[in-house]
Design a protein around this motif. Sequence first.
Motif, PDB file in Angstrom:
ATOM      1  N   GLY A   1       1.313  -1.615   0.096  1.00 37.54           N
ATOM      2  CA  GLY A   1      -0.162   0.191  -0.065  1.00 37.54           C
ATOM      3  C   GLY A   1       0.969   1.074  -0.345  1.00 37.54           C
ATOM      4  N   PRO A   2       0.348   2.091   0.093  1.00 38.47           N
ATOM      5  CA  PRO A   2       1.292   3.241   0.404  1.00 38.47           C
ATOM      6  C   PRO A   2       1.937   3.642   1.859  1.00 38.47           C
ATOM      7  N   SER A   3       3.037   3.355   1.027  1.00 41.34           N
ATOM      8  CA  SER A   3       4.917   3.554   1.868  1.00 41.34           C
ATOM      9  C   SER A   3       5.602   4.681   1.134  1.00 41.34           C
ATOM     10  N   ASP A   4       4.803   5.619   1.832  1.00 42.18           N
ATOM     11  CA  ASP A   4       5.689   7.027   2.003  1.00 42.18           C
ATOM     12  C   ASP A   4       7.029   7.321   3.092  1.00 42.18           C
ATOM     13  N   SER A   5       8.261   7.871   2.669  1.00 38.03           N
ATOM     14  CA  SER A   5       9.225   8.266   3.114  1.00 38.03           C
ATOM     15  C   SER A   5       9.783  10.130   2.716  1.00 38.03           C
ATOM     16  N   THR A   6       8.961  10.564   4.285  1.00 40.47           N
ATOM     17  CA  THR A   6      10.230  11.722   3.839  1.00 40.47           C
ATOM     18  C   THR A   6      10.362  12.051   4.956  1.00 40.47           C
ATOM     19  N   LEU A   7      10.107  13.516   4.890  1.00 39.61           N
ATOM     20  CA  LEU A   7      11.231  14.113   6.045  1.00 39.61           C
ATOM     21  C   LEU A   7       9.689  15.013   7.066  1.00 39.61           C
ATOM     22  N   ILE A   8       8.974  14.779   6.610  1.00 44.55           N
ATOM     23  CA  ILE A   8       7.773  14.859   7.820  1.00 44.55           C
ATOM     24  C   ILE A   8       7.193  13.951   8.193  1.00 44.55           C
ATOM     25  N   GLY A   9       7.553  12.397   7.475  1.00 43.28           N
ATOM     26  CA  GLY A   9       6.565  11.406   8.320  1.00 43.28           C
ATOM     27  C   GLY A   9       7.749   9.592   7.872  1.00 43.28           C
ATOM     28  N   LEU A  10       6.608   9.131   7.801  1.00 43.47           N
ATOM     29  CA  LEU A  10       6.787   7.321   7.738  1.00 43.47           C
ATOM     30  C   LEU A  10       5.242   6.945   7.373  1.00 43.47           C
ATOM     31  N   ASP A  11       5.067   6.278   6.530  1.00 38.93           N
ATOM     32  CA  ASP A  11       3.607   5.822   6.587  1.00 38.93           C
ATOM     33  C   ASP A  11       4.483   4.059   5.458  1.00 38.93           C
ATOM     34  N   LYS A  12       4.003   3.279   5.835  1.00 37.25           N
ATOM     35  CA  LYS A  12       4.005   1.704   5.389  1.00 37.25           C
ATOM     36  C   LYS A  12       2.704   1.031   5.444  1.00 37.25           C
ATOM     37  N   TYR A  13       2.266   0.047   4.370  1.00 36.86           N
ATOM     38  CA  TYR A  13       1.527  -0.779   4.290  1.00 36.86           C
ATOM     39  C   TYR A  13       2.028  -1.950   3.560  1.00 36.86           C
ATOM     40  N   ARG A  14       2.093  -3.103   4.370  1.00 36.28           N
ATOM     41  CA  ARG A  14       2.078  -4.624   3.727  1.00 36.28           C
ATOM     42  C   ARG A  14       1.606  -5.530   4.160  1.00 36.28           C
ATOM     43  N   ARG A  15       1.525  -6.911   3.417  1.00 36.20           N
ATOM     44  CA  ARG A  15       0.643  -7.998   3.603  1.00 36.20           C
ATOM     45  C   ARG A  15       1.494  -9.152   2.606  1.00 36.20           C
TER      46      ARG A  15
ATOM     47  N   VAL B   1      -2.364 -21.450   2.566  1.00 37.97           N
ATOM     48  CA  VAL B   1      -1.543 -20.905   4.525  1.00 37.97           C
ATOM     49  C   VAL B   1      -2.414 -19.972   4.209  1.00 37.97           C
ATOM     50  N   GLY B   2      -2.134 -18.665   3.390  1.00 35.49           N
ATOM     51  CA  GLY B   2      -2.601 -17.607   3.572  1.00 35.49           C
ATOM     52  C   GLY B   2      -2.076 -16.681   4.541  1.00 35.49           C
ATOM     53  N   LEU B   3      -2.336 -15.643   5.406  1.00 38.84           N
ATOM     54  CA  LEU B   3      -1.242 -13.996   5.631  1.00 38.84           C
ATOM     55  C   LEU B   3      -0.531 -14.819   6.514  1.00 38.84           C
ATOM     56  N   ILE B   4       1.280 -14.853   5.762  1.00 36.57           N
ATOM     57  CA  ILE B   4       1.862 -14.922   7.096  1.00 36.57           C
ATOM     58  C   ILE B   4       2.884 -14.065   7.465  1.00 36.57           C
ATOM     59  N   TYR B   5       2.391 -12.586   7.016  1.00 42.76           N
ATOM     60  CA  TYR B   5       2.918 -11.485   7.308  1.00 42.76           C
ATOM     61  C   TYR B   5       3.009  -9.801   7.500  1.00 42.76           C
ATOM     62  N   ARG B   6       2.128  -9.341   8.627  1.00 43.29           N
ATOM     63  CA  ARG B   6       2.070  -8.065   8.733  1.00 43.29           C
ATOM     64  C   ARG B   6       2.711  -6.777   8.842  1.00 43.29           C
ATOM     65  N   GLU B   7       2.889  -5.708   7.967  1.00 44.76           N
ATOM     66  CA  GLU B   7       3.407  -4.270   8.942  1.00 44.76           C
ATOM     67  C   GLU B   7       2.780  -3.404   8.613  1.00 44.76           C
ATOM     68  N   ASN B   8       3.067  -2.886   9.040  1.00 40.54           N
ATOM     69  CA  ASN B   8       1.928  -1.452   8.904  1.00 40.54           C
ATOM     70  C   ASN B   8       3.003  -0.477   9.874  1.00 40.54           C
ATOM     71  N   ALA B   9       3.261   1.365   9.288  1.00 43.54           N
ATOM     72  CA  ALA B   9       3.992   1.804   9.714  1.00 43.54           C
ATOM     73  C   ALA B   9       3.140   3.542   9.580  1.00 43.54           C
ATOM     74  N   SER B  10       3.009   4.235  10.862  1.00 38.01           N
ATOM     75  CA  SER B  10       2.326   5.407  10.328  1.00 38.01           C
ATOM     76  C   SER B  10       3.721   6.399  11.748  1.00 38.01           C
ATOM     77  N   LEU B  11       4.058   7.262  11.316  1.00 39.65           N
ATOM     78  CA  LEU B  11       5.246   7.990  11.922  1.00 39.65           C
ATOM     79  C   LEU B  11       5.395   9.423  11.945  1.00 39.65           C
ATOM     80  N   ALA B  12       5.171  10.355  12.722  1.00 41.30           N
ATOM     81  CA  ALA B  12       5.388  11.787  12.048  1.00 41.30           C
ATOM     82  C   ALA B  12       6.756  12.349  12.825  1.00 41.30           C
ATOM     83  N   TYR B  13       7.600  12.769  11.908  1.00 38.38           N
ATOM     84  CA  TYR B  13       9.340  12.785  12.986  1.00 38.38           C
ATOM     85  C   TYR B  13       9.075  14.721  13.339  1.00 38.38           C
ATOM     86  N   CYS B  14      10.002  14.442  14.189  1.00 37.24           N
ATOM     87  CA  CYS B  14      10.221  15.833  14.599  1.00 37.24           C
ATOM     88  C   CYS B  14       9.720  17.291  13.411  1.00 37.24           C
ATOM     89  N   GLN B  15       9.393  18.368  13.904  1.00 32.49           N
ATOM     90  CA  GLN B  15       8.681  20.045  13.070  1.00 32.49           C
ATOM     91  C   GLN B  15       9.541  20.481  14.491  1.00 32.49           C
TER      92      GLN B  15
END
Length: 233
Positions: free
Chosen positions: A171-185, A191-205
């Motif tokens: 999914g949307p995986s944006d890394s900028t000076l402002i923050g980081l967003d990540k989506y992966r399945r 078998v089905g879902l074996i790994y999942r990762e989400n990140a939603s981070l805001a960097y200091c401004q």
Amino acid sequence: MPRNSGLYNAVLFLILCSIIGGCQKTIDPTPDDLAYFPLQTGDYWIYQVTQENYSLTTAATTRVFQLQEKIGSSFTRNGQLFFQIEESTRKSEKSDWQISAIRTVYKNPSEVVIQDNNVPTVSLIFPILATTSWNVNTYNARPDTLLQYKDIGRSFTVNKLKFDQTVSVIGPSDSTLIGLDKYRRVYASNVGLIYRENASLAYCQSSPDCIGKGIIASGTTQKWELVASNRLP
């Protein structure tokens, strides 16, 4: 002249077919796309979940726990078969499971749709192709969020478990000076879902001293890693 030219081309095509050995188009066999999201009453998947929470005012915290998804029952509505998924969590293997959520899911030859708190989202669509993208929020009022396939058919290892046939959903995986967003399945065939990762981070401004240095001001990261399932070999 056009008629003679067309006849000549047709005859030439037949001659070439006979030389090559036939004009049947051959299609290489591919894994069953639907097998990446198996659904059967009694199926279960247990994940080791690592969640990190960040804040500028307090120290970062890490929480590790186990989460289980289990198909408890099924029902039919308007000709479509639905499955009910019970989500439970526990602090460790020695703790008792505590139900944390109940959701429904259905699968057909076109898509997989999960309904959580009456909000339907599209997890997969078929066929699985590298050029395919779709809006996870097609059936709800949330902002459009595009997902796409990656690494189709590649092997993937998680918790020393190796899966030969997997596909990733990105999914949307944006890394900028402002923050980081990540989506992966990551899904494994049969078998089905074996790994999942989400990140939603805001960097200091808040000050010149921290801008552009990747200092996390707030946010959350979460990883799911499969540790057990009735579908493992």
